[in-house]
Motif scaffolding. Structure first.
Motif, PDB file in Angstrom:
ATOM      1  N   VAL A   1     172.733 142.864  56.719  1.00 20.14           N
ATOM      2  CA  VAL A   1     172.201 142.111  57.858  1.00 20.14           C
ATOM      3  C   VAL A   1     173.368 141.712  58.752  1.00 20.14           C
ATOM      4  O   VAL A   1     174.359 141.141  58.271  1.00 20.14           O
ATOM      5  CB  VAL A   1     171.443 140.858  57.379  1.00 20.14           C
ATOM      6  N   VAL A   2     173.265 142.000  60.025  1.00 23.71           N
ATOM      7  CA  VAL A   2     174.359 141.752  60.968  1.00 23.71           C
ATOM      8  C   VAL A   2     174.791 140.289  60.933  1.00 23.71           C
ATOM      9  O   VAL A   2     175.982 139.970  60.925  1.00 23.71           O
ATOM     10  CB  VAL A   2     173.942 142.155  62.401  1.00 23.71           C
TER      11      VAL A   2
ATOM     12  N   GLU B   1     164.515 155.545  64.833  1.00 20.21           N
ATOM     13  CA  GLU B   1     163.110 155.659  65.234  1.00 20.21           C
ATOM     14  C   GLU B   1     162.190 155.698  64.023  1.00 20.21           C
ATOM     15  O   GLU B   1     161.082 155.148  64.040  1.00 20.21           O
ATOM     16  CB  GLU B   1     162.891 156.895  66.113  1.00 20.21           C
ATOM     17  N   ARG B   2     162.644 156.349  62.951  1.00 21.95           N
ATOM     18  CA  ARG B   2     161.855 156.388  61.718  1.00 21.95           C
ATOM     19  C   ARG B   2     161.807 155.003  61.081  1.00 21.95           C
ATOM     20  O   ARG B   2     160.763 154.578  60.567  1.00 21.95           O
ATOM     21  CB  ARG B   2     162.471 157.399  60.759  1.00 21.95           C
TER      22      ARG B   2
ATOM     23  N   SER C   1     162.258 141.108  66.766  1.00 18.10           N
ATOM     24  CA  SER C   1     163.462 141.941  66.801  1.00 18.10           C
ATOM     25  C   SER C   1     163.529 142.876  65.607  1.00 18.10           C
ATOM     26  O   SER C   1     164.261 143.871  65.614  1.00 18.10           O
ATOM     27  CB  SER C   1     164.706 141.049  66.830  1.00 18.10           C
ATOM     28  N   TYR C   2     162.735 142.566  64.572  1.00 15.87           N
ATOM     29  CA  TYR C   2     162.707 143.381  63.360  1.00 15.87           C
ATOM     30  C   TYR C   2     162.287 144.817  63.662  1.00 15.87           C
ATOM     31  O   TYR C   2     162.684 145.752  62.977  1.00 15.87           O
ATOM     32  CB  TYR C   2     161.736 142.736  62.366  1.00 15.87           C
ATOM     33  N   VAL C   3     161.478 144.983  64.718  1.00 16.47           N
ATOM     34  CA  VAL C   3     161.003 146.317  65.084  1.00 16.47           C
ATOM     35  C   VAL C   3     161.427 146.715  66.499  1.00 16.47           C
ATOM     36  O   VAL C   3     160.916 147.688  67.058  1.00 16.47           O
ATOM     37  CB  VAL C   3     159.466 146.409  64.953  1.00 16.47           C
ATOM     38  N   ASP C   4     162.352 145.973  67.063  1.00 16.70           N
ATOM     39  CA  ASP C   4     162.859 146.319  68.392  1.00 16.70           C
ATOM     40  C   ASP C   4     163.802 147.512  68.282  1.00 16.70           C
ATOM     41  O   ASP C   4     164.742 147.506  67.484  1.00 16.70           O
ATOM     42  CB  ASP C   4     163.604 145.126  69.002  1.00 16.70           C
ATOM     43  N   SER C   5     163.572 148.539  69.083  1.00 17.56           N
ATOM     44  CA  SER C   5     164.324 149.794  68.968  1.00 17.56           C
ATOM     45  C   SER C   5     165.830 149.591  69.132  1.00 17.56           C
ATOM     46  O   SER C   5     166.634 150.114  68.340  1.00 17.56           O
ATOM     47  CB  SER C   5     163.824 150.807  70.001  1.00 17.56           C
ATOM     48  N   GLU C   6     166.235 148.839  70.168  1.00 15.07           N
ATOM     49  CA  GLU C   6     167.666 148.632  70.392  1.00 15.07           C
ATOM     50  C   GLU C   6     168.283 147.836  69.246  1.00 15.07           C
ATOM     51  O   GLU C   6     169.397 148.128  68.800  1.00 15.07           O
ATOM     52  CB  GLU C   6     167.875 147.905  71.722  1.00 15.07           C
ATOM     53  N   ARG C   7     167.547 146.856  68.786  1.00 12.60           N
ATOM     54  CA  ARG C   7     168.043 146.027  67.694  1.00 12.60           C
ATOM     55  C   ARG C   7     168.203 146.853  66.413  1.00 12.60           C
ATOM     56  O   ARG C   7     169.222 146.761  65.712  1.00 12.60           O
ATOM     57  CB  ARG C   7     167.065 144.877  67.451  1.00 12.60           C
TER      58      ARG C   7
ATOM     59  N   SER D   1     171.156 149.112  66.583  1.00 11.58           N
ATOM     60  CA  SER D   1     172.380 148.332  66.378  1.00 11.58           C
ATOM     61  C   SER D   1     172.612 148.055  64.894  1.00 11.58           C
ATOM     62  O   SER D   1     173.747 148.126  64.408  1.00 11.58           O
ATOM     63  CB  SER D   1     172.290 147.018  67.156  1.00 11.58           C
ATOM     64  N   GLU D   2     171.534 147.754  64.163  1.00 15.53           N
ATOM     65  CA  GLU D   2     171.643 147.502  62.722  1.00 15.53           C
ATOM     66  C   GLU D   2     172.160 148.738  61.992  1.00 15.53           C
ATOM     67  O   GLU D   2     173.041 148.643  61.131  1.00 15.53           O
ATOM     68  CB  GLU D   2     170.281 147.121  62.151  1.00 15.53           C
ATOM     69  N   VAL D   3     171.574 149.888  62.324  1.00 11.53           N
ATOM     70  CA  VAL D   3     171.973 151.132  61.667  1.00 11.53           C
ATOM     71  C   VAL D   3     173.434 151.456  61.964  1.00 11.53           C
ATOM     72  O   VAL D   3     174.191 151.872  61.077  1.00 11.53           O
ATOM     73  CB  VAL D   3     171.057 152.291  62.113  1.00 11.53           C
ATOM     74  N   GLN D   4     173.863 151.243  63.201  1.00 12.28           N
ATOM     75  CA  GLN D   4     175.257 151.490  63.565  1.00 12.28           C
ATOM     76  C   GLN D   4     176.194 150.543  62.823  1.00 12.28           C
ATOM     77  O   GLN D   4     177.273 150.940  62.373  1.00 12.28           O
ATOM     78  CB  GLN D   4     175.421 151.341  65.079  1.00 12.28           C
TER      79      GLN D   4
END
Length: 281
Positions: free
Chosen positions: A175-176, A200-201, A220-226, A229-232
């Motif tokens: 978690v960031v 996206e998946r 934000s749990y399902v926000d695409s940009e967020r 960022s988590e994955v990165q």
């Protein structure tokens, strides 16, 4: 579409037969297979009770029966009913007998004996359950494997699958806003593996998770940009620490676990090679 009946006859739990059947059926996408499961068939009387079902639903019979009389009786019934009968373990057993120079001990359910391996597996499952989702970080050094990844990246189901294979597994969500315990970066015994997936998946999986909880509020749990960022963030952590990474986007739990077990085996072989190269003083 082709449709057949597949009878699985076992003198034990039938777990082996189910796995073999599942693997074989997966090779035929256009086939509709109705499975009939007959476990714990250890007597002639029990076998005779299922014969009417074999006759009413003719198809292929896969079996693992070690008792000669029961096997012979099943084969006789199949010949009478013109059914194909396949003893799925005979080829492997014969090869092992030839290589080992002795006959197999024909005991039903021998793979399920409560030996030390059984108790080790139970201990692995208990450890894994107690160290899910970042819990019990003080004991991480006791783990064989530690899985790290963002929320909903298949950490828990993969951990449980590996535990059933006898591995002690811990996992932690990355978690960031909440850095993991410093001990994560100093582990020596466990193989730390990073699990990642396509953003996206991940969004899709998280949305489905919220729906199962009757939660329809967009967060934000399902926000695409967020999520991206988590994955990165997780990928940078994996790279910075030199942890192997597995992309689970298109992998089943079984495939992910197999890749992890291979990584663990590769590390063990490297360690053994290094030890062999060390000369005693």
């Amino acid at each position: 579409m082709s449709r057949i009946h597949l009878h699985l006859v076992s003198d034990s739990t039938g777990e082996t037969l189910e796995m073999i059947a599942k693997a074989a059926i997966a090779q035929f996408e256009d086939a509709e297979v109705e499975r009939h499961f007959w476990p714990m068939v250890r007597s002639r009387q029990h076998l005779d009770r299922i014969v009417p079902e074999l006759s009413a639903n003719p198809g292929i019979v896969l079996y693992t029966l070690v008792n000669p009389e029961t096997r012979s009786r099943l084969e006789e019934h199949c010949r009478t009913l013109s059914l194909t009968a396949v003893p799925v373990l005979d080829g492997v057993t014969a090869a092992l007998e030839n290589a080992l120079g002795r006959e197999a001990q024909g005991r039903p359910g021998r793979q399920h004996l409560m030996d030390q391996a059984y108790f080790d597996r139970v201990e692995a499952i208990q450890f894994t359950i107690a160290h899910d989702d970042g819990i019990g970080w003080e004991n991480w050094e006791e783990a064989d494997i530690l899985l790290a990844g963002v929320s909903r990246s298949s950490k828990t189901p993969t951990s449980i699958y590996l535990a059933n294979r006898g591995y002690k597994v811990a996992n932690i969500p990355l978690v960031v806003e909440s850095p993991p315990p410093p001990s994560l970066f100093n582990l020596r015994h466990p193989l730390v593996v990073g699990l990642t997936t396509a953003p996206e998946r991940l969004v899709q999986i998280r949305r489905n998770r919220l729906l199962t909880l009757n939660e329809r509020t967009q967060t934000s749990y399902v926000d695409s940009e967020r999520v991206t960022s988590e994955v990165q963030f997780a990928r940078r952590m994996f790279a910075d620490n030199g942890w192997p990474v597995i992309d689970v986007t298109r992998r089943s739990i079984e495939e992910t676990a197999a890749a992890i077990i291979k990584l663990l085996g590769d590390r063990q072989r490297r360690d053994d090679t290094l030890l062999q190269g060390v000369k005693p003083i």
